[in-house]
Design an enzyme around this catalytic site. Structure first.
Site, short mmCIF file in Angstrom:
data_model
loop_
_atom_site.label_atom_id
_atom_site.label_comp_id
_atom_site.label_asym_id
_atom_site.label_seq_id
_atom_site.Cartn_x
_atom_site.Cartn_y
_atom_site.Cartn_z
N GLU A 1 1.01 -1.24 0.21
CA GLU A 1 0.48 0.24 -0.01
C GLU A 1 0.85 1.20 -0.08
O GLU A 1 0.69 2.31 0.52
CB GLU A 1 -0.78 -0.10 1.29
N HIS B 1 -1.14 5.59 7.50
CA HIS B 1 -1.45 4.97 7.49
C HIS B 1 -2.11 3.45 7.93
O HIS B 1 -0.93 2.69 8.46
CB HIS B 1 -1.14 4.39 5.79
N HIS C 1 -4.98 1.00 10.55
CA HIS C 1 -6.35 0.23 10.86
C HIS C 1 -6.77 0.20 12.24
O HIS C 1 -7.59 -0.30 12.94
CB HIS C 1 -5.93 -1.40 10.79
N HIS D 1 -11.81 -0.42 6.23
CA HIS D 1 -9.99 -0.64 5.61
C HIS D 1 -9.45 0.16 7.41
O HIS D 1 -8.47 -0.75 8.22
CB HIS D 1 -10.00 -0.18 4.81
ZN ZN Z 1 -4.47 -0.74 5.11
#
Ligand code: ZN
Length: 239
Positions: A80, A99, A101, A169
């Site tokens: 990602e 980023h 979760h 996500h």
């Molecule tokens: Zn992710």
């Protein structure tokens, strides 16, 4: 392996950021932090594919404007990494991206409830928290932002905001440096948790106004070194 073109201070901050986000339980074995190179604005630095708690300076890779490793670097990058590269391309002032979760954020990505600032530490959320729904971009998907077109679509959803939620996500936050992006990742999770708690009580919830959000965001910028030093000591001290 050639050293990434970034200052020693930035490398140290990035290693610390990975450890801090793991220590603060914003990242587990997944998720990542990156920084725009302070020597080459068209490149960014992030770890090879590795659990954030294990990251050292040796694991950092330099990625080009298309989020690809430099020639000769055969290490496996995060799938990602396009999240980061396309945000750096779209937002020249952004210097760091996280980023995650983050669990408390997930409900806000799958319902009509908007994540909004309930207290001053989450004030940067005043700019709005758009939801990126990958299905609108690609019906047949695995939820991962695994190429440039998906990264571009995510960056478009983020727009000028500080935080974008990702349906089913997680989320991505940006900052003007590594400490600010880390701060925002930690306090997005906390704000989400507190907002969920507030919904259990008699409403309506009194959110920060836009003016308060703007003012408090500026005020927090002035004191960011304080939590940063504390988190760093906690995260690196016990290794
Ligand atoms: Zn992710």
């Amino acid at each position: 392996m050639k050293k990434p073109s970034a200052s020693k201070g930035l490398i140290e901050d990035l290693v610390a950021a990975s450890r801090i986000l793991a220590d603060q339980q914003v990242l587990d074995a997944y998720g990542h932090v990156s920084a725009r190179s302070d020597k080459r604005a068209d490149r960014f630095i992030m770890s090879r594919s590795l659990a954030p708690a294990l990251v050292t300076a040796k694991d950092l890779m330099e990625l080009d404007v298309d989020s690809e490793p430099l020639p000769g670097d055969k290490r496996k990058g995060f799938i990602e990494r396009y999240i980061h590269g396309e945000i750096y391309r779209a937002r020249p002032e952004v210097m760091a991206v996280v980023h995650s979760h983050s669990p408390s954020v997930i409900p806000f990505g799958v319902t009509r409830s908007k994540l909004r600032p309930v207290y001053h530490m989450g004030s940067f959320l005043w700019s709005g928290t758009p939801v990126f729904d990958i299905r609108r971009e690609r019906e047949d998907n695995d939820l991962l932002v695994r190429d440039r077109p998906l990264g571009l679509a995510l960056a478009k959803s983020l727009g000028k905001c500080t935080c974008v939620l990702m349906r089913g996500h997680g989320m991505t936050v940006v900052g003007d440096g590594v400490p600010e992006a880390v701060f925002r990742a930690i306090y997005t999770e906390m704000n989400a948790r507190l907002q969920l708690q507030a919904t259990q009580l008699e409403g309506p919830i009194e959110f920060l106004s836009d003016a308060e959000g703007r003012g408090s965001t500026a005020a927090n910028r002035g004191t960011i070194e304080r939590p940063w030093e504390l988190w760093k000591k906690r995260a690196l001290g016990r290794k």
